[in-house]
Scaffold this active site. Structure first.
Site, PDB file in Angstrom:
ATOM      1  N   GLN A   1       0.833  -1.212   0.000  1.00 38.35           N
ATOM      2  CA  GLN A   1       0.000   0.000   0.000  1.00 38.35           C
ATOM      3  C   GLN A   1       0.866   1.259   0.000  1.00 38.35           C
ATOM      4  O   GLN A   1       0.503   2.278  -0.601  1.00 38.35           O
ATOM      5  CB  GLN A   1      -0.908   0.029   1.239  1.00 38.35           C
ATOM      6  CG  GLN A   1      -2.077  -0.941   1.212  1.00 38.35           C
ATOM      7  CD  GLN A   1      -1.744  -2.254   1.889  1.00 38.35           C
ATOM      8  OE1 GLN A   1      -0.596  -2.671   1.951  1.00 38.35           O
ATOM      9  NE2 GLN A   1      -2.752  -2.932   2.387  1.00 38.35           N
TER      10      GLN A   1
ATOM     11  N   ASP B   1      -7.605   0.912  12.145  1.00 32.21           N
ATOM     12  CA  ASP B   1      -8.765   0.116  11.725  1.00 32.21           C
ATOM     13  C   ASP B   1      -9.747  -0.091  12.860  1.00 32.21           C
ATOM     14  O   ASP B   1     -10.931  -0.331  12.626  1.00 32.21           O
ATOM     15  CB  ASP B   1      -8.309  -1.238  11.165  1.00 32.21           C
ATOM     16  CG  ASP B   1      -7.666  -1.027   9.809  1.00 32.21           C
ATOM     17  OD1 ASP B   1      -6.481  -0.652   9.770  1.00 32.21           O
ATOM     18  OD2 ASP B   1      -8.375  -1.172   8.798  1.00 32.21           O
TER      19      ASP B   1
ATOM     20  N   ASN C   1      -4.024  -1.650  13.477  1.00 35.14           N
ATOM     21  CA  ASN C   1      -3.715  -1.016  12.187  1.00 35.14           C
ATOM     22  C   ASN C   1      -2.891  -2.007  11.376  1.00 35.14           C
ATOM     23  O   ASN C   1      -2.600  -3.126  11.827  1.00 35.14           O
ATOM     24  CB  ASN C   1      -2.979   0.313  12.405  1.00 35.14           C
ATOM     25  CG  ASN C   1      -2.882   1.114  11.114  1.00 35.14           C
ATOM     26  OD1 ASN C   1      -3.880   1.279  10.403  1.00 35.14           O
ATOM     27  ND2 ASN C   1      -1.702   1.601  10.779  1.00 35.14           N
TER      28      ASN C   1
END
Ligand code: MRU
Length: 344
Positions: free
Chosen positions: A196, A237, A247
């Site tokens: 990512q 998250d 996370n």
């Protein structure tokens, strides 16, 4: 006031009768949207990570319910059909609480037996989307105000416009720092195995002219040791009642390294990421994804011979976090002071 950041490439486009989802698996080489007209398709887009990032999957799920209403209303038993679709959407990914938060909001409307469900669900999904963007703009400013100096920042994963309703959480703070002239440089972890950071974060920052340097995940310790990082800024998250943060896998390693090197750690997330129903991070379900996402291609044929462990999130204890920033305000040293004042 920070200006609204709208990337020319938006992760989610609502047309009123369909949801167009940017396929983030193809970025940055290819910009392609897949168009969905039912909830099952949206659930698959979340599961397969065409759309990813905690707030963005919550928003996508809300649009999925709007599509469910479009598909089923006014057939007989349309309410049961929407409930089944909500359950499918909820089963798409387990860790980011924003998904369940958004679905709970939609479910609550269903329980009110709306007379015009198609337009009510669509309006609520658009509202969830717009409120997330507004939250990002607010938390960007709160986070930047906490940092009263010109700084070098390290970020992990992608917590930007691509992961949210626009602007970003961690990247929202970074954008605000940049606009205030307080940002020297951003370093971005590549974020294995899905990359990512390499594929999304440096690409997104480059479009805004924000100086970003990619590093291998394993270089973070040496970067901190060499005195080149003042703050680590990440998204989340799920944040539990005691301030523990789930996370992207690797965040916990960064937090331990930050403590060793005197680097501060900021977590930026909308209040939809707070989960006060869980007392601590050990109760969070951590998503395990297939070994195939981790194994080098040469092993795929012989997967049974070579195994891989692929948890895609970890939990950072509150005591390793310097500040949690939401649109409602800031919790400094959450491990000592708690986060109760951020509760809606
Ligand atoms: O697996 P992903 O790409 O959905 O994981 C995303 C993250 O871990 C982000 O850091 C988090 O969702 C915050 S996004 C604003």
């Amino acid at each position: 006031m920070t200006q609204s950041h709208q990337l020319s490439v938006q992760p989610l486009l609502w047309t009123g009768h369909s949801l167009k989802v940017l396929d983030q698996r193809a970025l940055p080489q290819t910009i392609v949207y897949d168009e969905y007209t039912d909830a099952e398709g949206v659930a698959e887009a979340i599961r397969s990570m065409r759309v990813r990032g905690a707030p963005a999957i919550g928003i996508a799920a809300a649009y999925g319910v709007a599509l469910s209403a479009l598909s089923h209303y006014p057939k007989p038993d349309w309410q049961s059909a929407i409930k089944i679709d909500i359950d499918h959407l909820a089963a798409s990914r387990p860790t980011a609480v924003n998904l369940f938060w958004a679905l709970d909001k939609m479910r609550a409307v269903l329980h009110q037996h709306p007379s015009d469900p198609v337009s009510i669900f669509a309006k609520l999904a658009v509202q969830i989307h717009e409120e997330d963007l507004a939250a990002n703009l607010a938390m960007g400013e709160h986070g930047a105000k906490l940092i009263n100096a010109s700084v070098n920042v390290l970020t992990h994963c992608n917590a930007g416009a691509l992961a949210t309703g626009g602007h970003g959480t961690a990247l929202g703070v970074i954008r605000s720092l940049h606009q205030r002239g307080q940002l020297k440089q951003v370093f971005a972890d590549e974020t294995r195995p899905w990359l990512q950071g390499a594929r999304l974060t440096v690409w997104e920052l480059a479009q805004d002219g924000i100086p970003a340097t990619l590093i291998a995940d394993a270089a973070a310790a040496w970067l901190m040791k060499s005195g080149q990082i003042d703050w680590i800024i990440v998204g989340a998250d799920r944040i539990t009642a005691n301030g523990d943060v789930a996370n992207k896998i690797g965040t916990y390693s960064l937090a331990v390294l930050a403590k060793q090197h005197g680097v501060k750690l900021m977590v930026a997330a909308p209040s939809s990421t707070l989960d006060f129903s869980l007392p601590s991070g050990e109760h969070i379900e951590i998503e395990q994804r297939t070994a195939r996402e981790l194994l080098p291609e040469c092993y795929l044929e012989t997967e049974s011979l070579v195994s891989a462990w692929n948890p895609v999130f970890d939990v950072t204890p509150a005591e390793l976090i310097s500040a949690i920033v939401t649109e409602r305000g800031v919790a400094v040293d959450p491990g000592i002071n708690g986060i109760a004042h951020l509760q809606p």
